[in-house]
Design an enzyme around this catalytic site. Structure first.
Site, mmCIF file in Angstrom:
data_model
loop_
_atom_site.group_PDB
_atom_site.id
_atom_site.type_symbol
_atom_site.label_atom_id
_atom_site.label_comp_id
_atom_site.label_asym_id
_atom_site.label_seq_id
_atom_site.Cartn_x
_atom_site.Cartn_y
_atom_site.Cartn_z
ATOM 1 N N ASP A 188 2.565 -5.888 6.262
ATOM 2 C CA ASP A 188 2.422 -4.449 6.131
ATOM 3 C C ASP A 188 3.822 -3.896 5.855
ATOM 4 O OD1 ASP A 188 1.554 -1.845 6.051
ATOM 5 O OD2 ASP A 188 0.407 -1.935 7.906
HETATM 6 C C1 BGC Z 1 -0.248 0.958 5.906
HETATM 7 C C2 BGC Z 1 -0.975 -0.014 5.011
HETATM 8 C C3 BGC Z 1 -0.686 0.313 3.572
HETATM 9 C C4 BGC Z 1 0.817 0.271 3.364
HETATM 10 C C5 BGC Z 1 1.228 0.564 1.942
HETATM 11 C C6 BGC Z 1 1.214 1.062 5.563
HETATM 12 O O1 BGC Z 1 1.784 2.143 6.220
HETATM 13 O O2 BGC Z 1 -0.411 0.570 7.258
HETATM 14 O O3 BGC Z 1 -2.354 0.053 5.260
HETATM 15 O O4 BGC Z 1 -1.352 -0.569 2.730
HETATM 16 O O5 BGC Z 1 1.436 1.214 4.196
HETATM 17 O O6 BGC Z 1 1.016 1.906 1.631
#
Ligand code: BGC
Ligand code: BGC
Length: 863
Positions: free
Chosen positions: A282
């Site tokens: 993530d």
């Molecule tokens: C989120 C993810 C997301 C990623 C990219 C993170 O803050 O938890 O679900 O895919 O950002 O935007």
């Protein structure tokens, strides 16, 4: 032996209460990281991937594994390119309900609505439509679907991105969504792995922003049985469906970070479930260079340590670590091969088009490297990728509208004398539907939550818009809308004249980096927003035909008014996306007969759920400890266990027709005995040995703060910029982590999603279902099993389908039970086991309306 796990569970529970930090809140090491075997349907993709990776140099492989940095390219995440091979950078883009940060796209209903459809077909169609849009914008990896959070606590901020708190409902729908996305040539990335069940404390820096003085992200402390029987279950289905990517989560699991956790990544995901694709972090969930590589992480997103630091745990540091031998070459080869195998598996080599949008602007022209404002040009071609997907969006939205109460007033015919529409939730956001970044506000009708799991609306049909046009077209009745929840006298005046009143209320939630009215991602309570309860009560006190429509991210408390005699009908429309009003009108005016079932339980009080998010740090400034003490008892399992009467149970939903269930039959099948997987892997393979220059090519012009795989010095220590460089590896490389010799296979592993014997069918079950009413409609037969043990839930969902029947029509619904369906996880054997406890099958149309039952005879269950 079969009882072994019971006694262990009891011991663990006793320990858990004895100390502040339960001893089970420890994540055992598991090394080395399993190298992919290319098993099953991955074989072709692996042949191609190995051929490709064999031609790469070290820095080219590293480029596949590491993002170039936050906002440094067009997509929300991109890795480096391999120009020598004509291979462009891979593009990762959110999210689970459509394309985030893009124009001319469809804003589909949220995952929780797909949960409410209980329709595998619609899950597939929506997945396909989303995948096609991502493909046509040039996206390689869609950052969705989400099944973590699963929905442990009803107040969890991102529950709505997934399909609801039941692992079997979730597992079936996530599989179909993945197949849909990948069938049209885009890699799906299922997320967030694992036990990512609350927003609060998910990242220490974010929590500090909310005034919580903590140094580390929270730890979700989960025991082995709960991990397997609940949270890991839908991930097993995702792996079995062939998912190409998995995103590891921000939170810690048993005090080890999601992307650093060798137990969850190496053992559970790659070992036991046999995952052949790649694990990406993530965004900013990557916490260490060598450690995370050895713990199974394959791709660092967005590549920089924190946004726009210009530094990376990988990139040049991965190049260094492989060069000085700290990380064996086979590990980086495995990363690259896994990434390329996912690419070939979904045929990206045939379906890739140039990236033609830009996450950081809706304008046609802008910066190519927005984070550092470098390079200027045409960044957004404004390609309309919607096709006829509005049809899919509308269909899913109407099929997910749950009819919770109906005193015979619905459907309406549009010729009512006087319709009152009351509530801000019926009308528009006065600033426009996309005015709040990532939908982080609560203005007007609620059609999605907030955060990275959103998309820009191409349009948003409000409920009032659809209902007003319906009535205007018929040209008979009056319709008056009041959108201000606090305009009590105006509301009273309109409602007093009306023959039917539609009251709209909502409650939203979203991702932790945005707070809406004090809801810091997670909801601060389960009550309706903006005076919702009072609004309903005011209308119901004056109009004896009050219909309540709710748009909410999850369950809300309806105890104050649901049984009010003047509340004649209640609908839950979830978070329906761009077609909100059209889909609702379809149901209200009877063009669509509601067939949705609630994907969660509606309790009388918040306490009835037994769990909520951890609200305050409980370990000083150290990682807050979120103890999943309730084990498998979330949602209906908890209500059943405590004998708590809900208002509306999991699986409940009405129709404009009625159904009868009869004649349950169970046939046991000839199955092979369950065989633990035995044997060994091959030794870790290396692919290619081309050496290259590790330093930046001379004359290379760097984009500022961009992550490259090259070094800026021939001295590795200097290039690493790591003051601790040269620390003896014993101090940070876990025992066995670099061992590339062949390794024993896990008994519970052996195939995609685990031991193939788990998916063997042991029983066939059939039930006759008849439409006994006067309208064509959909019913959702639900099969539950009682596993029979003292620590088991009363019943657990194991099968379902959504079927359409004409008035008077009967059909025989057939389904089956696999070995997994009737097994428990045995933490001592580290395998699934069919216990000797008597087991019963139930079929009905909700978790509490179990109309038919039959015992599963143990003689027929071949253990
Ligand atoms: C989120 C993810 C997301 C990623 C990219 C993170 O803050 O938890 O679900 O895919 O950002 O935007
Ligand atoms: C070194 C470490 C260093 C890492 C990343 C390893 O090879 O041994 O000391 O932190 O590379 O630069």
């Amino acid at each position: 032996m079969w009882l072994g796990w019971l006694s262990v569970a009891v011991v663990l529970a006793a320990r858990a209460t004895a100390t502040e930090q339960p001893s089970w809140a420890y994540s055992p090491p598991y090394y080395p990281s399993p190298w992919a075997s290319g098993q099953g349907e991955w074989e072709d993709a692996y042949d191609k991937a190995r051929t490709f990776v064999s031609q790469l140099t070290l820095t080219e492989k590293v480029n596949l594994t590491t993002g170039v940095g936050w906002m440094e390219e067009a997509c929300v995440g991109q890795v480096g390119a391999i120009p020598r091979m004509g291979f462009r950078s891979l593009c990762m883009q959110d999210g689970p309900l459509g394309i985030r940060f893009a124009d001319y796209v469809t804003a589909f209903p949220a995952g929780i609505n797909v949960g409410a459809t209980w329709s595998k077909d619609l899950a597939y169609l929506r997945g396909r439509a989303m995948g096609a849009e991502q493909r046509d914008k040039g996206v390689d990896v869609q950052l969705g679907p989400a099944i973590g959070p699963l929905g442990r606590s009803p107040d969890g901020g991102r529950n709505w991105e997934g399909f609801g708190p039941d692992p079997v409902l979730s597992g079936n729908l996530v599989s179909q969504t993945i197949k849909g996305i990948q069938d049209v040539g885009v890699i799906a990335c299922v997320k967030h792995f694992i036990a990512n069940e609350q927003e609060r404390f998910r990242q220490a820096p974010e929590a500090r922003g909310y005034g919580f003085n903590i140094s580390e992200s929270s730890s979700s402390n989960v025991d082995d049985v709960t991990m397997h029987e609940l949270y890991l279950w839908p991930f097993a289905d995702a792996v079995r469906a062939g998912v190409g990517a998995v995103m590891c989560s921000y939170n810690q699991i048993n005090n080890s970070y999601g992307c650093s956790n060798s137990y969850t990544q190496n053992k559970l995901l790659k070992g036991e479930l046999g995952f052949q694709g790649f694990i990406m972090s993530d965004w900013q969930a990557h916490h260490s260079g060598v450690g995370d590589a050895l713990a199974g992480l394959d791709m660092s997103m967005p590549g920089d340590t924190l946004f726009l630091t210009g530094r990376s745990y990988w990139g040049p540091n991965l190049t260094i670590a492989v060069t000085n031998g700290t990380i064996p070459q086979w590990r980086v080869d495995d990363m690259a091969v896994r990434i390329m195998a996912a690419y070939y598996k979904v045929h990206r080599d045939r379906s890739q088009v140039p990236i033609n949008f830009n996450s950081w602007t809706r304008n046609e022209f802008g910066y190519l490297h927005a984070g550092v404002q470098e390079g200027y040009g045409r960044v957004n071609e404004k390609i309309n990728v919607r096709g006829r997907h509005a049809v899919v969006a509308r269909k899913v939205a109407s099929a997910s509208t749950v009819l919770l109460k109906n005193n015979g007033v619905l459907p309406l015919n549009g010729k009512e004398d006087f319709t009152a529409i009351v509530g801000e939730d019926a009308g528009p956001n006065l600033w426009g539907p996309n005015s709040c970044p990532d939908r982080g506000c609560a203005n007007g009708t609620l059609a999605m939550g907030w955060g990275s799991g959103t998309a820009d609306f191409p349009y948003l049909v409000t409920p009032a818009q659809a209902i007003e046009s319906e009535i205007a077209l018929k040209g008979v009745g009056n319709v008056m809308s009041v959108f201000d929840n606090y305009a009590t006298s105006q509301i009273k005046s309109v409602v007093s004249q009306s023959t039917v009143s539609l009251v709209f209320v909502n409650a939203g939630s979203g991702e932790g980096y945005i707070s809406v009215d004090g809801n810091e991602g997670d909801r601060k309570n389960l009550t309706l927003w903006k005076n919702g309860d009072e609004l309903v009560e005011t209308v119901a006190s004056l109009c004896n035909n009050t219909i309540v429509v709710m748009h909410t991210a999850g369950p809300v408390l309806v105890d104050k008014w649901y049984d009010h005699p003047n509340v004649t009908a209640i609908l839950w429309a979830g978070l329906p996306g761009q077609e909100s009003g059209n889909a609702l009108a379809d149901v209200i005016y009877g063009r669509v007969n509601p067939g949705a079932k609630s994907p969660f339980t509606w309790g009388k009080t918040a306490e009835d759920y037994g769990v909520s998010i951890l609200k305050a740090p409980n370990a000083g400034t150290k990682a807050p400890q979120v103890d999943f003490k309730e084990g498998i008892f979330i949602d209906y399992r908890r209500f059943d266990k405590m004998n708590t009467e809900p208002i509306y149970e999991f699986g409940f939903g009405l129709s404009y027709t009625t159904f009868a269930f009869s004649d349950i039959r169970i046939e046991s099948l000839q199955a092979e005995p369950y065989a633990p997987t035995e044997g060994y892997t091959t030794p870790a393979p290396n692919f290619g040995n081309s050496s290259d220059e590790l330093q930046f090519p001379s004359g290379f012009s760097q984009v500022r703060l961009y992550i490259y795989p090259w070094l800026n010095s021939t001295n590795l220590k200097e290039a690493s910029m790591d003051p601790e460089y040269g620390l003896p590896t014993e101090e940070y490389v876990p025992p066995g982590a670099t061992d590339g010799r062949s390794q024993p296979l896990l008994a519970a592993g052996g195939g995609p999603g685990g031991n193939p014997g788990l998916y063997e069918e042991l029983f066939k079950v059939s039930v006759t279902i008849t439409n006994t009413g006067k309208k064509t409609g959909d019913e959702v037969p639900q099969l539950y099993v009682s596993l029979g043990g003292p620590n088991d839930a009363k019943v657990v969902l194991r099968g379902f389908d959504r079927i359409t029947l004409r008035p008077g029509q009967s059909t025989v619904w057939r389904t089956s039970l696999t070995r997994r369906d009737i097994s428990n996880w045995d933490p001592v054997a580290q395998n699934w086991v069919v216990t000797a406890h008597p087991k019963t099958v139930y079929v009905g149309n909700s978790s509490r309306n179990l109309l038919l039952s039959a015992p599963l005879t143990s003689s027929s269950a071949r253990l």
